[in-house]
Every structure is written in C-alpha cells, then in structure tokens.
Design an enzyme around this catalytic site. Sequence first.
Site, PDB file in Angstrom:
ATOM      1  N   LYS A  39      -6.429  -2.807 -10.450  1.00 50.51           N
ATOM      2  CA  LYS A  39      -7.204  -2.587  -9.422  1.00 50.51           C
ATOM      3  C   LYS A  39      -8.253  -1.322  -9.611  1.00 50.51           C
ATOM      4  O   LYS A  39      -9.037  -1.268  -8.810  1.00 50.51           O
ATOM      5  CB  LYS A  39      -6.488  -2.345  -7.983  1.00 50.51           C
ATOM      6  N   ARG A 134       4.609   3.704   3.654  1.00 53.24           N
ATOM      7  CA  ARG A 134       3.462   2.936   3.543  1.00 53.24           C
ATOM      8  C   ARG A 134       4.054   1.808   3.889  1.00 53.24           C
ATOM      9  O   ARG A 134       4.483   1.307   4.861  1.00 53.24           O
ATOM     10  CB  ARG A 134       2.634   2.932   2.223  1.00 53.24           C
TER      11      ARG A 134
END
Length: 362
Positions: A39, A134
């Site tokens: 990414k 998260r």
Amino acid sequence: MSEKTYPRVIIDLKKLRNNIDAIIGRCNAVGIDVAGVTKCVSSLPEVARQFEEGGAKFIASSRINQLQRLKDAGIKTPLMLIRIPMLSEVERTVELADVSLVSEVPLIGALDRAAQRAGRKHGVILMDDLGDLREGFWDQGQLIDAAVLVEEAPGLELMGIGTNLGCYGSVLATPDKLEELVRDAEAIEDKIGRHLKYISGGATSSIPRILEGNMPSRINMLRIGEGIIVARDLIELYDYKMDYMETTVSNLQAEVIEVKVKPTHPVGEIGYDAFRRQPEYVDRGMRKRAIVAVGKIDYSFETGLTPLDEGVEVIGASSDHTLLDIEDAKRDIKVGDILEFNLDYGALVFLTQTSEVAVETV
Ligand SMILES: *Cc1c(COP(=O)(O)O)cnc(C)c1O
C-alpha cells in the site's frame, strides 16, 4: 518525442529485492510466512512482482482498488485485503481478495453470502485488538463466537487470527503481547476442535521479535510493508543494527525552478503561513536558496524528504514549492537541475498515489 517529467519517484528494484530477500529469509527461517504489503507504493505491480519472486505468500493492501490493479497486472500470488472490508465492497472483496481481515459479525454474514453467490471460498483472518486500539475484537468471548460463525459459514474459511500493533496506539509488539495473541488463538482452537493455519503477528513493528530471537513459536505470519520497502523505522527510530538493509529504495527527483540569494528571515510583519501555522524563522543572514517544483500536495510533510546532496537542507514548503537552503551545497546548483531526496514512509505513500508525480522503476 515525450519529455521526461518531474517530479518523479525512482524505485530501485535491486535494492528492494535485497530487502525482500533479507526479511523474508529471516522470517522463513523461523517458520513465518510473509504477506508483502504494497500500500505504501499504491501497489505498484513491479514492486508486487519482486515480492512474488522473493517468496511472499500473499500480496496485501488496504485498498480494494489496489488489489484490482495487481490482478489486472497479472499478479498470481494470493491477495489479502488488510483494511477490514466495507459492507459496500463485499462483492469486490470476494472477487479480488483471497483473504481479508475481519472484525465485525455483520461483515461475516455479508462476506459469506457474497462468497456463496460467487461460488467461492473466501479466507478470513479475525482481528484481535491487543491494546493498539485500531481494528479488532476487544472481548475474547466475542472473538471466539465470531470464529465459530466463520467456521460454520459455507462460503468462508477461517484461516486464523491476527493483530495489529504500533499503528494508532504506538503499542510495541512485545513477546507478552504476541503470547496473548497465541493464547486467544488456542482458545479458538479448543472451541472449534482444530488447528488454525495462521496466527498473524503484526507488521514491521513485530520484526524485532525475530531479530532478538524471542518470537513466540506459533506466530507464523507477518504482514510487512515499511520494514522492506522503506526499511528506515527500525534502524532510525529503534536503533536496530540492520546493515544488510538498503534504506534508499525510493528516491524523489525534483527540478530546480529558482536559485537566489535571499534573507533567511521573512521581511515584514509576520502572520500565518499557507497552512494556518506560525513557524519560527531563524535569522541566519543572507543565504543561497533554491526552489524545487514539488510541494505538500505531492508528499504532505516536507520532513519526509531527506536531500541526497550533502549541504542541502529542506527549510520549508507550501502546496507546490519546496524551499531549500543550498548555501553549503558541494556542487553549483542551477535552474533546471534535478535534485534527489530519500523518502520516508509517509512521503512515499503520498507521492506514489498522485497522477502529478511520475513513478519509475529501475
Ligand atoms: C499497513 C498494514 C500493515 C503493514 O504495516 P507496515 O508497518 O508497513 O509493515 C500490516 N497490517 C495491517 C492491518 C496494515 O494496515
């Protein structure tokens, strides 16, 4: 004839491959498979291909569009979606990803239905939040219930569990944290009566466990991006000695559009800069400076740029301009010259996902 355009990111595939071999080799030696996380370069297929040739078991990205890019480019390695899928993208998730990270019961149902409609088995790794706060299940009972749901879903294959550390909460992947992950996996195994294929023990921030030889033995997958493609955080922030790594895989080339001697302190009454800040300006007298044609729009924070030229210093930036002090530069820098900068993770993420910046592999 087409001109070479700037700004331009140059990715050195030899250096990249060196890093892939170094990290995958060390992981494989202790029984760990690597998912190559692409990414940070918008899943540039040339980078994914190096991971593929270097033995990555999965190529992973947080964005479904990037998985599409990899498929279109002919990447054959199984693809992993590492941001938990949106309910609105389950069809594409099942079509493009072989496995995804999951932390919600409604998503399990939606993925199962989409996989059955498509006549496929979709792999699921359930996320376990160990304190980084998260994604992931916080409650172990809910995690186990979700595992049973996945196990019983005809369209899904429960491949294992995983965790993410060092992203929001900056929590370190200590041996204790990873042992906790193994215990949660074993609680699931007790419940479903079989062995889980994968316990995915995090990202670059878990590499220290391998370097120090204290990775819990049941951790058998890491998902690694920065630690291979950029390879600077462990060395620069945590002082790990990794002289076998290349830390200049990706550089930015930018073109000089102005060179002048100017004061170092702004002249006039001081208000706010273009980004509503009031920076401190140090008066160093008159100095030679240059502007290169690249700015915050392209890379976000100028602190992510390290000039390769000795004596060149980044002193500030606005949307489209980067200002350099070149008074002490070792060479005579002129308008039209190309200057190079090493990139940190953040700068690389931005620079490789805008059409304003060319990306070239060498
Ligand atoms: C980005 C990401 C990774 C890779 O992180 P690096 O620090 O670049 O190695 C791994 N897992 C998840 C879930 C991610 O979002």
